[in-house]
Structures are given as C-alpha cells and as structure tokens.
Enzyme design. Structure first.
Site, mmCIF file in Angstrom:
data_model
loop_
_atom_site.group_PDB
_atom_site.id
_atom_site.type_symbol
_atom_site.label_atom_id
_atom_site.label_comp_id
_atom_site.label_asym_id
_atom_site.label_seq_id
_atom_site.Cartn_x
_atom_site.Cartn_y
_atom_site.Cartn_z
ATOM 1 N N HIS A 133 -4.080 -1.419 -8.400
ATOM 2 C CA HIS A 133 -5.008 -1.779 -7.315
ATOM 3 C C HIS A 133 -4.276 -2.592 -6.259
ATOM 4 C CE1 HIS A 133 -8.489 -3.541 -5.272
ATOM 5 N NE2 HIS A 133 -7.781 -4.654 -5.285
ATOM 6 N N ARG A 139 0.833 -1.205 0.000
ATOM 7 C CA ARG A 139 0.000 0.000 0.000
ATOM 8 C C ARG A 139 0.877 1.269 0.000
ATOM 9 N NH1 ARG A 139 -5.154 1.350 -1.105
ATOM 10 N NH2 ARG A 139 -5.206 3.544 -0.743
ATOM 11 N N ASN A 199 -5.907 5.569 -11.798
ATOM 12 C CA ASN A 199 -4.768 5.522 -10.864
ATOM 13 C C ASN A 199 -3.924 4.250 -10.966
ATOM 14 O OD1 ASN A 199 -6.615 3.894 -9.637
ATOM 15 N ND2 ASN A 199 -6.718 5.007 -7.714
HETATM 16 P P1 IDP Z 1 -7.655 2.308 -3.297
HETATM 17 O O1 IDP Z 1 -7.594 1.748 -4.704
HETATM 18 O O2 IDP Z 1 -6.582 3.321 -3.066
HETATM 19 O O3 IDP Z 1 -7.698 1.239 -2.223
HETATM 20 P P2 IDP Z 1 -10.530 2.691 -2.839
HETATM 21 O O4 IDP Z 1 -11.110 3.765 -1.973
HETATM 22 O O5 IDP Z 1 -10.576 1.281 -2.377
HETATM 23 O O6 IDP Z 1 -9.027 3.133 -3.194
HETATM 24 O O7 IDP Z 1 -11.262 2.817 -4.249
HETATM 25 C C1 IDP Z 1 -11.096 1.836 -5.232
HETATM 26 C C2 IDP Z 1 -10.876 2.510 -6.569
HETATM 27 O O8 IDP Z 1 -12.026 3.290 -6.895
HETATM 28 C C3 IDP Z 1 -9.726 3.515 -6.616
HETATM 29 O O9 IDP Z 1 -8.461 2.918 -6.804
HETATM 30 C C4 IDP Z 1 -10.133 4.361 -7.804
HETATM 31 O O10 IDP Z 1 -9.819 3.685 -9.044
HETATM 32 C C5 IDP Z 1 -11.636 4.415 -7.661
HETATM 33 N N1 IDP Z 1 -12.057 5.626 -6.957
HETATM 34 C C6 IDP Z 1 -12.012 5.880 -5.619
HETATM 35 N N2 IDP Z 1 -12.473 7.104 -5.338
HETATM 36 C C7 IDP Z 1 -12.849 7.643 -6.524
HETATM 37 C C8 IDP Z 1 -13.431 8.908 -6.893
HETATM 38 O O11 IDP Z 1 -13.691 9.783 -6.075
HETATM 39 N N3 IDP Z 1 -13.652 9.083 -8.239
HETATM 40 C C9 IDP Z 1 -13.384 8.143 -9.178
HETATM 41 N N4 IDP Z 1 -12.843 6.959 -8.866
HETATM 42 C C10 IDP Z 1 -12.579 6.703 -7.564
HETATM 43 MG MG MG Z 2 -9.217 -0.108 -1.623
#
Ligand code: IDP
Ligand code: MG
Length: 156
Positions: A121, A90, A118
C-alpha cells in the site's frame, strides 16, 4: 520542510508478509536511497481499516473484501523519507492492478494478476494525504530522527 525530507506512508499487506517479501521490498527503498523513519509489524484492527484507513473507499463494491484481506494477518507499516518519495514510491509500487504494472515495479515483479492481492500500500496522491495516513498508524514519537550517513552521497 526541505524537499529531501518529504515523507510517505508505505505498508506491506498481509500477502506480502506471508509470502516472505518484506526484506525484498525494504531493500528496494533502501537501495533507492530513501531513509527509513519508522516501521512496525502490526495486525491492524477492523476499526482502523474500516473507519479511518480505507474510509474513502467505503462505497466501493470491493470494500468489505478489502477490509477482510487487510485484517487477515499482520502488515508491515513504514514511513520513508526522501526527495519526491511520495511520487517515486508510487512508481516503485506499480499500478493498482498488477497486470498493468511495468517490469521493475514491485507489483509486476512479485505478482501475477490479482488486484485484490497486491501486496503493498502507499498513500500516494499527495504529501498531505501521505501525512494524514501516516498519522493513523504512527504517533509522532515513533518517527525517528537521525541523519543517514549516506545522505551527502545521495543529495551531493
Ligand atoms: P492503490 O493501492 O494502488 O492506491 P486504490 O485505488 O487506492 O489503489 O485502492 C486501494 C486498494 O483497494 C488497492 O490497493 C487494492 O488492494 C484494493 N482494490 C482496488 N480496486 C480493487 C478492485 O477492483 N477489486 C478488489 N480490490 C481492489
Ligand atoms: Mg490509493
């Protein structure tokens, strides 16, 4: 399970694959001393993404766009093993929003600012959630057991 046999699930998302970042990302995990346990290039089905992988996010406004993004091309799904790999993985990824990620993290070094693109995952909150996520993508027989020849140099 021994502490240095902890495992995590990591996936390079479609933008990471299309932008040619697969080798660079794998290199970082290898260089850190983690062991590659499983890997495959797969175009994830909407069913897997919607009903299993991202089920926890189904009420979020960005959920439909997220499923479409993850289903837009192949991803590289991987399992990595090593001491504290869930937490350290992470840290290596950076924050969900690339704009908040520190230099040296994957999401800082290869991205501008878009949270919806981003590139990578991780199931990062716990060993249990990493295991749950991993089992959606890999059958037990796909996890390969071998001892890395670097193991004793990394763990003393
Ligand atoms: P993480 O991938 O850093 O663990 P999470 O909150 O688990 O983040 O969200 C999963 C995925 O959802 C993120 O990696 C991103 O691709 C997408 N995501 C999260 N928040 C947003 C947002 O506000 N807008 C668009 N996509 C989002
Ligand atoms: Mg997550």
């Amino acid at each position: 399970m021994a502490a240095n046999c902890e495992r995590t699930f990591i996936a390079i998302k479609p933008d990471g694959v299309q932008r040619g970042l697969v080798g660079e990302i794998i290199k970082r995990f290898e260089q850190k001393g983690f062991r590659l346990v499983a890997m495959k290039l797969v175009h994830a089905s909407e069913d897997l993404l919607q009903n299993s992988h991202y089920i926890d996010l189904k009420d979020r406004p960005f959920y439909p766009g997220l499923v479409k993004y993850m289903n837009s091309g192949p991803v590289v799904a991987m399992v990595w093993e090593g001491l504290n790999v869930v937490k350290t993985g992470r840290v290596m990824l950076g924050e969900t929003n690339p704009a908040d990620s520190k230099p040296g993290t994957i999401r800082c070094d290869f991205l501008q600012f878009k949270v919806g693109r981003n590139i990578i995952h991780t199931a990062s909150d716990s060993v249990e959630s990493a295991q749950k996520r991993r089992s959606l993508w890999f059958k037990p027989a796909e996890l390969v057991d071998y001892k890395s020849c670097a193991h004793d140099w990394i763990y003393e």
